[in-house]
Design a protein around this motif. Structure first.
Motif, PDB file in Angstrom:
ATOM      1  N   LEU A  33      -4.114   1.701  15.621  1.00  0.00           N
ATOM      2  CA  LEU A  33      -3.754   1.738  17.051  1.00  0.00           C
ATOM      3  C   LEU A  33      -4.729   0.825  17.801  1.00  0.00           C
ATOM      4  CD1 LEU A  33      -2.938   5.625  17.416  1.00  0.00           C
ATOM      5  CD2 LEU A  33      -1.236   3.603  17.375  1.00  0.00           C
ATOM      6  N   SER A  34      -5.840   0.584  17.331  1.00  0.00           N
ATOM      7  CA  SER A  34      -6.818  -0.159  18.299  1.00  0.00           C
ATOM      8  C   SER A  34      -6.975  -1.462  17.902  1.00  0.00           C
ATOM      9  CB  SER A  34      -8.497   0.681  18.232  1.00  0.00           C
ATOM     10  OG  SER A  34      -8.517   0.453  16.828  1.00  0.00           O
ATOM     11  N   GLY A  35      -5.923  -1.636  17.044  1.00  0.00           N
ATOM     12  CA  GLY A  35      -5.967  -3.060  16.792  1.00  0.00           C
ATOM     13  C   GLY A  35      -5.932  -3.656  15.304  1.00  0.00           C
ATOM     14  N   GLU A  36      -5.837  -4.872  14.921  1.00  0.00           N
ATOM     15  CA  GLU A  36      -5.798  -5.309  13.355  1.00  0.00           C
ATOM     16  C   GLU A  36      -7.079  -4.843  12.666  1.00  0.00           C
ATOM     17  OE1 GLU A  36      -5.501  -9.526  12.856  1.00  0.00           O
ATOM     18  OE2 GLU A  36      -3.819  -9.659  14.198  1.00  0.00           O
ATOM     19  N   ARG A  37      -6.781  -4.513  11.424  1.00  0.00           N
ATOM     20  CA  ARG A  37      -7.732  -4.312  10.704  1.00  0.00           C
ATOM     21  C   ARG A  37      -7.615  -5.058   9.286  1.00  0.00           C
ATOM     22  NH1 ARG A  37     -10.317  -2.125  14.139  1.00  0.00           N
ATOM     23  NH2 ARG A  37      -9.928  -0.162  14.866  1.00  0.00           N
ATOM     24  N   PRO A  38      -8.704  -5.425   8.508  1.00  0.00           N
ATOM     25  CA  PRO A  38      -8.595  -5.918   7.146  1.00  0.00           C
ATOM     26  C   PRO A  38      -8.387  -4.989   6.335  1.00  0.00           C
ATOM     27  CG  PRO A  38     -10.942  -6.193   8.136  1.00  0.00           C
ATOM     28  CD  PRO A  38     -10.062  -5.507   9.261  1.00  0.00           C
ATOM     29  N   ALA A  39      -7.821  -5.060   5.193  1.00  0.00           N
ATOM     30  CA  ALA A  39      -7.502  -4.378   4.104  1.00  0.00           C
ATOM     31  C   ALA A  39      -8.999  -3.667   3.917  1.00  0.00           C
ATOM     32  CB  ALA A  39      -7.210  -4.803   2.838  1.00  0.00           C
ATOM     33  N   GLY A  40     -10.056  -4.288   3.733  1.00  0.00           N
ATOM     34  CA  GLY A  40     -11.441  -3.699   3.193  1.00  0.00           C
ATOM     35  C   GLY A  40     -11.950  -2.588   4.238  1.00  0.00           C
ATOM     36  N   GLU A  41     -11.620  -2.440   5.390  1.00  0.00           N
ATOM     37  CA  GLU A  41     -11.912  -1.632   6.423  1.00  0.00           C
ATOM     38  C   GLU A  41     -11.018  -0.395   5.970  1.00  0.00           C
ATOM     39  OE1 GLU A  41     -11.945  -1.766  10.793  1.00  0.00           O
ATOM     40  OE2 GLU A  41     -12.523  -3.791  10.637  1.00  0.00           O
ATOM     41  N   ILE A  54      -4.903   1.838  -1.706  1.00  0.00           N
ATOM     42  CA  ILE A  54      -4.955   1.416  -0.576  1.00  0.00           C
ATOM     43  C   ILE A  54      -3.889   0.595  -0.328  1.00  0.00           C
ATOM     44  CG2 ILE A  54      -6.247   0.219   1.251  1.00  0.00           C
ATOM     45  CD1 ILE A  54      -7.226   3.041   0.903  1.00  0.00           C
ATOM     46  N   SER A  55      -3.796  -0.599  -1.147  1.00  0.00           N
ATOM     47  CA  SER A  55      -2.764  -1.639  -1.081  1.00  0.00           C
ATOM     48  C   SER A  55      -1.535  -1.050  -1.239  1.00  0.00           C
ATOM     49  CB  SER A  55      -2.963  -2.733  -2.249  1.00  0.00           C
ATOM     50  OG  SER A  55      -4.237  -3.428  -2.092  1.00  0.00           O
ATOM     51  N   GLN A  56      -1.274  -0.364  -1.912  1.00  0.00           N
ATOM     52  CA  GLN A  56       0.018   0.474  -1.990  1.00  0.00           C
ATOM     53  C   GLN A  56       0.481   1.236  -0.696  1.00  0.00           C
ATOM     54  OE1 GLN A  56       2.378   0.004  -4.373  1.00  0.00           O
ATOM     55  NE2 GLN A  56       3.977   0.788  -3.072  1.00  0.00           N
ATOM     56  N   HIS A  57      -0.334   1.874  -0.105  1.00  0.00           N
ATOM     57  CA  HIS A  57       0.023   2.504   1.541  1.00  0.00           C
ATOM     58  C   HIS A  57       0.210   1.475   2.334  1.00  0.00           C
ATOM     59  CE1 HIS A  57      -1.027   6.731   0.422  1.00  0.00           C
ATOM     60  NE2 HIS A  57      -2.160   6.479   0.057  1.00  0.00           N
ATOM     61  N   LEU A  58      -0.499   0.303   2.308  1.00  0.00           N
ATOM     62  CA  LEU A  58      -0.075  -0.759   3.337  1.00  0.00           C
ATOM     63  C   LEU A  58       1.302  -1.348   2.811  1.00  0.00           C
ATOM     64  CD1 LEU A  58      -3.588  -2.441   3.285  1.00  0.00           C
ATOM     65  CD2 LEU A  58      -2.438  -1.017   5.095  1.00  0.00           C
ATOM     66  N   ILE A  59       1.565  -1.428   1.715  1.00  0.00           N
ATOM     67  CA  ILE A  59       2.902  -2.133   1.591  1.00  0.00           C
ATOM     68  C   ILE A  59       3.856  -1.127   1.931  1.00  0.00           C
ATOM     69  CG2 ILE A  59       4.551  -2.616  -0.670  1.00  0.00           C
ATOM     70  CD1 ILE A  59       2.059  -3.503  -1.960  1.00  0.00           C
ATOM     71  N   VAL A  60       3.889   0.235   1.610  1.00  0.00           N
ATOM     72  CA  VAL A  60       4.850   1.095   2.125  1.00  0.00           C
ATOM     73  C   VAL A  60       4.984   1.203   3.705  1.00  0.00           C
ATOM     74  CG1 VAL A  60       5.148   3.809   2.326  1.00  0.00           C
ATOM     75  CG2 VAL A  60       4.358   2.863   0.125  1.00  0.00           C
ATOM     76  N   LEU A  61       3.730   1.118   4.196  1.00  0.00           N
ATOM     77  CA  LEU A  61       3.528   1.033   5.813  1.00  0.00           C
ATOM     78  C   LEU A  61       4.405  -0.131   6.193  1.00  0.00           C
ATOM     79  CD1 LEU A  61       0.059   2.156   6.666  1.00  0.00           C
ATOM     80  CD2 LEU A  61       2.340   3.371   7.168  1.00  0.00           C
ATOM     81  N   ARG A  62       4.186  -1.650   5.649  1.00  0.00           N
ATOM     82  CA  ARG A  62       4.992  -2.586   6.011  1.00  0.00           C
ATOM     83  C   ARG A  62       6.324  -2.708   5.606  1.00  0.00           C
ATOM     84  NH1 ARG A  62       3.982  -7.117   1.499  1.00  0.00           N
ATOM     85  NH2 ARG A  62       5.772  -5.697   0.892  1.00  0.00           N
ATOM     86  N   ASP A  63       6.938  -2.329   4.623  1.00  0.00           N
ATOM     87  CA  ASP A  63       8.182  -1.938   4.280  1.00  0.00           C
ATOM     88  C   ASP A  63       8.997  -0.970   4.977  1.00  0.00           C
ATOM     89  OD1 ASP A  63       7.696  -3.909   2.189  1.00  0.00           O
ATOM     90  OD2 ASP A  63       7.846  -2.138   0.391  1.00  0.00           O
ATOM     91  N   ALA A  64       8.362  -0.169   5.731  1.00  0.00           N
ATOM     92  CA  ALA A  64       8.814   0.865   6.769  1.00  0.00           C
ATOM     93  C   ALA A  64       8.891   0.263   7.925  1.00  0.00           C
ATOM     94  CB  ALA A  64       8.224   2.025   6.681  1.00  0.00           C
ATOM     95  N   GLY A  65       8.323  -1.087   8.119  1.00  0.00           N
ATOM     96  CA  GLY A  65       8.293  -1.523   9.480  1.00  0.00           C
ATOM     97  C   GLY A  65       7.281  -1.062  10.599  1.00  0.00           C
ATOM     98  N   LEU A  66       6.396  -0.425  10.124  1.00  0.00           N
ATOM     99  CA  LEU A  66       4.944   0.281  10.659  1.00  0.00           C
ATOM    100  C   LEU A  66       3.883  -0.510  10.642  1.00  0.00           C
ATOM    101  CD1 LEU A  66       5.747   3.950   9.521  1.00  0.00           C
ATOM    102  CD2 LEU A  66       6.347   2.895  11.816  1.00  0.00           C
ATOM    103  N   ALA A  67       3.934  -1.690  10.066  1.00  0.00           N
ATOM    104  CA  ALA A  67       2.518  -2.378  10.099  1.00  0.00           C
ATOM    105  C   ALA A  67       3.142  -3.800   9.454  1.00  0.00           C
ATOM    106  CB  ALA A  67       1.521  -2.069   8.845  1.00  0.00           C
TER     107      ALA A  67
END
Length: 71
Positions: A33-41, A54-67
């Motif tokens: 919500l406060s801005g872009e974040r690198p995966a390492g954060e 973590i990578s899988q969670h980010l993929i799920v968020l991306r595929d859902a159009g949330l990231a």
């Protein structure tokens, strides 16, 4: 056609709810919500979660159009 688009909308909405049902993904969204974040954060913020998870969670968020992913 209206019935098909209504079914698609309901399906997409249910998918988003399924995605945000996971507490880790909700916390990741909150971090974004406060801005872009690198995966390492995200890896640092969730020390009990493996980097592949973590990578899988980010993929799920991306595929859902949330990231979005920026290379």
């Amino acid at each position: 056609m209206l019935a098909q688009s209504s079914v698609y909308y309901k399906s997409a909405l249910m998918d988003v709810f399924a995605v945000i049902a996971d507490p880790t993904r909700r916390a990741m969204l909150e971090m974004m919500l406060s801005g872009e974040r690198p995966a390492g954060e995200f890896a640092a913020a969730f020390p009990k979660v493996s980097q592949p998870a973590i990578s899988q969670h980010l993929i799920v968020l991306r595929d859902a159009g949330l990231a979005t992913v920026r290379a």
